[in-house]
Design a protein around this motif. Structure first.
Motif, PDB file in Angstrom:
ATOM      1  N   ALA A 214      -3.646  -3.378 -11.853  1.00 45.61           N
ATOM      2  CA  ALA A 214      -4.330  -3.126 -10.586  1.00 45.61           C
ATOM      3  C   ALA A 214      -3.798  -4.034  -9.483  1.00 45.61           C
ATOM      4  O   ALA A 214      -3.582  -3.589  -8.343  1.00 45.61           O
ATOM      5  N   MET A 215      -3.582  -5.324  -9.799  1.00 44.16           N
ATOM      6  CA  MET A 215      -3.092  -6.244  -8.781  1.00 44.16           C
ATOM      7  C   MET A 215      -1.639  -5.932  -8.410  1.00 44.16           C
ATOM      8  O   MET A 215      -1.223  -6.151  -7.272  1.00 44.16           O
ATOM      9  N   THR A 216      -0.866  -5.403  -9.352  1.00 42.53           N
ATOM     10  CA  THR A 216       0.490  -4.960  -9.030  1.00 42.53           C
ATOM     11  C   THR A 216       0.430  -3.805  -8.031  1.00 42.53           C
ATOM     12  O   THR A 216       1.232  -3.736  -7.094  1.00 42.53           O
ATOM     13  N   SER A 217      -0.534  -2.919  -8.203  1.00 40.98           N
ATOM     14  CA  SER A 217      -0.724  -1.825  -7.245  1.00 40.98           C
ATOM     15  C   SER A 217      -1.144  -2.366  -5.888  1.00 40.98           C
ATOM     16  O   SER A 217      -0.633  -1.923  -4.841  1.00 40.98           O
ATOM     17  N   VAL A 218      -2.055  -3.329  -5.880  1.00 41.16           N
ATOM     18  CA  VAL A 218      -2.516  -3.925  -4.629  1.00 41.16           C
ATOM     19  C   VAL A 218      -1.351  -4.553  -3.880  1.00 41.16           C
ATOM     20  O   VAL A 218      -1.160  -4.322  -2.673  1.00 41.16           O
ATOM     21  N   GLU A 219      -0.544  -5.352  -4.577  1.00 43.37           N
ATOM     22  CA  GLU A 219       0.551  -6.052  -3.911  1.00 43.37           C
ATOM     23  C   GLU A 219       1.667  -5.098  -3.501  1.00 43.37           C
ATOM     24  O   GLU A 219       2.259  -5.241  -2.432  1.00 43.37           O
ATOM     25  N   GLY A 220       1.960  -4.116  -4.348  1.00 45.13           N
ATOM     26  CA  GLY A 220       3.027  -3.180  -4.023  1.00 45.13           C
ATOM     27  C   GLY A 220       2.699  -2.329  -2.811  1.00 45.13           C
ATOM     28  O   GLY A 220       3.549  -2.114  -1.933  1.00 45.13           O
ATOM     29  N   PHE A 221       1.465  -1.832  -2.743  1.00 41.99           N
ATOM     30  CA  PHE A 221       1.068  -1.015  -1.597  1.00 41.99           C
ATOM     31  C   PHE A 221       1.042  -1.864  -0.328  1.00 41.99           C
ATOM     32  O   PHE A 221       1.408  -1.396   0.752  1.00 41.99           O
ATOM     33  N   ALA A 222       0.611  -3.122  -0.458  1.00 42.32           N
ATOM     34  CA  ALA A 222       0.597  -4.026   0.693  1.00 42.32           C
ATOM     35  C   ALA A 222       2.015  -4.223   1.238  1.00 42.32           C
ATOM     36  O   ALA A 222       2.232  -4.243   2.457  1.00 42.32           O
ATOM     37  N   GLU A 223       2.992  -4.382   0.333  1.00 45.68           N
ATOM     38  CA  GLU A 223       4.373  -4.550   0.771  1.00 45.68           C
ATOM     39  C   GLU A 223       4.863  -3.314   1.528  1.00 45.68           C
ATOM     40  O   GLU A 223       5.540  -3.415   2.556  1.00 45.68           O
ATOM     41  N   LEU A 224       4.520  -2.141   1.014  1.00 47.37           N
ATOM     42  CA  LEU A 224       4.912  -0.892   1.674  1.00 47.37           C
ATOM     43  C   LEU A 224       4.311  -0.811   3.071  1.00 47.37           C
ATOM     44  O   LEU A 224       5.010  -0.527   4.057  1.00 47.37           O
ATOM     45  N   LEU A 225       3.003  -1.070   3.168  1.00 47.36           N
ATOM     46  CA  LEU A 225       2.343  -0.989   4.468  1.00 47.36           C
ATOM     47  C   LEU A 225       2.868  -2.020   5.451  1.00 47.36           C
ATOM     48  O   LEU A 225       3.001  -1.752   6.643  1.00 47.36           O
ATOM     49  N   MET A 226       3.142  -3.234   4.955  1.00 46.10           N
ATOM     50  CA  MET A 226       3.646  -4.287   5.833  1.00 46.10           C
ATOM     51  C   MET A 226       4.902  -3.837   6.569  1.00 46.10           C
ATOM     52  O   MET A 226       5.030  -4.003   7.782  1.00 46.10           O
ATOM     53  N   ASP A 227       5.848  -3.283   5.825  1.00 46.99           N
ATOM     54  CA  ASP A 227       7.118  -2.895   6.430  1.00 46.99           C
ATOM     55  C   ASP A 227       6.950  -1.747   7.413  1.00 46.99           C
ATOM     56  O   ASP A 227       7.716  -1.622   8.371  1.00 46.99           O
TER      57      ASP A 227
END
Length: 316
Positions: A214-227
């Motif tokens: 779940a935290m991998t999903s949280v961090e991965g989606f955050a990286e996508l949105l950031m860019d």
């Protein structure tokens, strides 16, 4: 960083037996300089403005409905420790119910290792989205001002620009938790199960594996949105921060690995690769369906094979 990641780091350091949390707070503070937090009224407003701008941009890019927390705190390292120790005490309460042959020794060792873990994290954390794990009330955003200023200087990045980058990153977490009201309870339950198992002398691998996915999903989606959302050039920021995640002295690298910082870096990279494929096929709005329901989270296998998730959610 989220509160769940901080708690996961402490879970790895706590071992068996009770923890003296008052002593943890005292020892962690004694080992850590608080750092200056004497921001001007204009600087405080700049933090708030960055958060508001991030909310606007992330809403536009993602199509997600969320709001930012009412509580925005500009902290020093001791403030961060105070904000986290009380919550950790509640989360780790099951460990107090376990008795040891030498409980005093176990408590001393666990207290020392936990204090060391939190002291180390307090010197490295830049910002934190706090969904108030195990407590009722408002969510909050914390910015550890002396760490942000130090890292900006170390990386030769203008402070206002770096502060804005950190604000955008933390607001992405607010977007995720705001769009998924179930997420906080989902993570909390798995953390509680894992800690309760530690209190029984067992390693609850299923609970921690699900927490990690779940935290991998949280961090991965955050990286996508950031860019997608950051309103400025970011290639150099991304490059320098990636190097920082991998860098440090041999001792720092050892401590980072021991406290799960290596795991956190892997979460960023693995999660981002998953969402790059999903968003490439379905767009950001389609990738955001991950947050519609717990069943929409990728499995461990799907994180490494996003085409499996896409096949399972053909109508997303």
């Amino acid at each position: 960083m989220t509160l769940f990641e901080s708690a996961q780091a402490v879970a790895g350091a706590s071992g068996d037996g009770a923890i003296d949390w008052a002593a943890v707070a005292e020892a962690a503070k004694a080992a850590t300089k608080p750092g200056a937090v004497d921001v001007s009224e204009a600087e405080a407003e700049a933090y708030a403005a960055d958060v508001r701008d991030a909310r606007t941009r992330l809403r536009e890019v993602s199509g997600m409905t969320f709001d930012v927390p009412n509580t925005i705190e500009i902290q020093n390292r001791h403030h961060w420790l105070d904000a986290n120790v009380e919550t950790f005490e509640r989360a780790f309460d099951p460990l107090d119910e376990r008795t040891e042959v030498l409980p005093g020794v176990a408590s001393s060792l666990n207290t020392a290792t936990t204090a060391g873990a939190l002291a180390f994290v307090s010197r490295h954390v830049l910002g934190q989205y706090d969904p108030l794990l195990l407590a009722d009330g408002e969510h909050g955003l914390y910015f550890v001002h002396p760490n942000i200023r130090r890292v900006a200087d170390d990386l030769d990045i203008a402070f206002p620009r770096f502060r804005r980058w950190i604000a955008f990153h933390e607001v992405t977490h607010a977007a995720e938790f705001g769009a998924a009201p179930w997420l906080s309870d989902y993570l909390e339950a798995r953390l509680e199960d894992g800690i309760a198992a530690l209190g029984e002398g067992e390693l609850q691998t299923d609970a921690f594996r699900e927490l990690n996915v779940a935290m991998t999903s949280v961090e991965g989606f955050a990286e996508l949105l950031m860019d997608e959302a950051f309103d400025g050039e970011y290639d150099d920021l991304r490059r320098k921060l990636d190097a920082r995640r991998k860098g440090g002295s041999p001792l720092t690298k050892l401590l980072k690995r021991a406290l799960g910082f290596q795991l956190k870096r892997e979460q960023y990279e693995r999660g981002r690769e998953f969402f790059d494929v999903v968003a490439g096929d379905r767009g950001i709005a389609g990738a955001a369906h991950v947050w519609d329901d717990p069943e929409n989270l990728p499995t461990d296998e799907e994180l490494d094979g996003p085409e499996l998730w896409l096949a399972r959610h053909q109508d997303a």
